[in-house]
Design an enzyme around this catalytic site. Structure first.
Site, short mmCIF file in Angstrom:
data_model
loop_
_atom_site.label_atom_id
_atom_site.label_comp_id
_atom_site.label_asym_id
_atom_site.label_seq_id
_atom_site.Cartn_x
_atom_site.Cartn_y
_atom_site.Cartn_z
N HIS A 100 0.86 -1.19 0.00
CA HIS A 100 0.00 0.00 0.00
C HIS A 100 0.89 1.24 0.00
CE1 HIS A 100 -3.16 2.83 0.89
NE2 HIS A 100 -2.57 3.19 2.01
N CYS A 214 -4.31 2.93 -4.99
CA CYS A 214 -3.51 3.79 -4.11
C CYS A 214 -2.22 4.25 -4.79
CB CYS A 214 -3.20 3.07 -2.81
SG CYS A 214 -2.21 1.55 -2.99
#
Length: 333
Positions: A100, A214
């Site tokens: 992430h 992301c």
């Protein structure tokens, strides 16, 4: 040959003929690849049916507001990366390079630190596959994603199993201009897309669809900062997670109203629902094992995948290596 096998073969043949007819009619106009990500005038309200296992942006401003910085301020910019769900599983997903990404900021004048990230409102599974509701003909998607800006940088969370690295400095005005862009980007880019779809793993591949996740938000923000005059650099290679599907040229099918509830497309609608039933949430361990086998049959043996992109369905004629997770370099602008 049994009646059930014969019926399945006839249904598959009809679907193939239908998909071929659609592709021929679509070829009358030039299709742009990759298909441009659709933007909206504003973000719609969230349907109450969609529920998050973990609340979205719990400590951020509910309206997405970002604090104003004085022009005399010097803002440090940080690259942040950590394994997905690191707070629960530690480095487990990091071993598979499932990461992430976010951006950190630090104000020299106030000493305040901030984290900015873009992610799913209802977790990754809900953005990747839909719910099948008995009372609704079409698959139901909880696939919104959004930016979250909040005070503080959790140094241990980012640095223990990932990356926390200063990339450069910007002025207060550059930060404020970026913040204005982020709010516009967030209002118009509303849904999360997990998959990048391309023709093959070679450098000269054709990309059919780009992901919107992301890391893509981080790339867009870096490019905007560069446009505003920021100089960003890293001492290490800047790698990011990509999840690929591989297919031949996709076939456009239509949106919900064009497919579901139309008697002429009953077989196609049933096939799409059956495909997504394999990936339904909240399965028992036994059901999940059977679903993995069914998914292998559909994607690898039948070489088929239904992709939902821009709120429309596409058929992907899958081909080797079918699915791949990579951790590849995307240089800073």
């Amino acid at each position: 040959m049994s009646h059930s096998v014969l019926s399945h073969s006839v249904l598959s043949l009809r679907l193939l003929l239908f998909l071929h007819a659609l592709s021929q009619s679509r070829c009358a106009g030039l299709q742009q690849w990759p298909v441009p990500y659709r933007r909206f005038d504003s973000r719609p309200d969230v349907d109450s049916y969609c529920e998050a296992l973990y609340p979205f942006c719990p400590t951020g401003d509910r309206d997405g507001r970002i604090p104003y910085m004085r022009d005399s301020d010097v803002i440090s910019v940080y690259r942040l990366q950590t394994p997905v769900w690191e707070f629960k599983y530690g480095d487990l997903l990091g071993k598979f390079h499932i990461m992430h990404d976010a951006i950190g900021f630090s104000s020299a004048e106030t000493g305040a630190n901030y984290t900015m990230e873009w992610y799913e409102l209802f977790q990754l599974g809900n953005c990747t596959f839909p719910h099948l509701r008995p009372e609704v003909a079409a698959p139901f998607w909880c696939n919104q994603g959004a930016a979250c800006f909040f005070e503080g940088i959790d140094d241990e969370h980012w640095s223990q199993n990932g990356t926390l690295e200063k990339l450069g400095e910007i002025t207060g005005n550059q930060f404020n201009d970026m913040a204005e862009w982020v709010q516009s980007d967030n209002e118009t880019g509303i849904y999360y897309e997990t998959w990048t779809v391309r023709s093959d793993p070679s450098p000269n591949t054709t990309v059919w669809f780009e992901s919107y996740d992301c890391s893509q938000f981080v790339h867009r923000t870096y490019r905007k900062l560069s446009e505003l005059g920021a100089k960003l650099s890293s001492r290490t290679q800047t790698n990011y997670t990509k999840i690929y599907l591989y297919s031949g040229e996709p076939t456009y099918l239509g949106n919900d109203s064009a497919i579901f509830g139309q008697p002429a497309l009953k077989n196609l609608a049933m096939d799409i629902r059956k495909f997504y039933y394999t990936f339904r949430p909240h399965q028992s361990i036994m059901d999940f094992a059977l679903s993995l086998l069914e998914a292998y049959t559909k994607v690898v043996l039948d070489k088929s995948f239904y992709l939902y992109y821009n709120f429309e369905y596409w058929f992907l004629p899958m081909k080797p290596p079918y699915v791949q997770i990579t951790y590849e370099e995307v240089p800073l602008p």
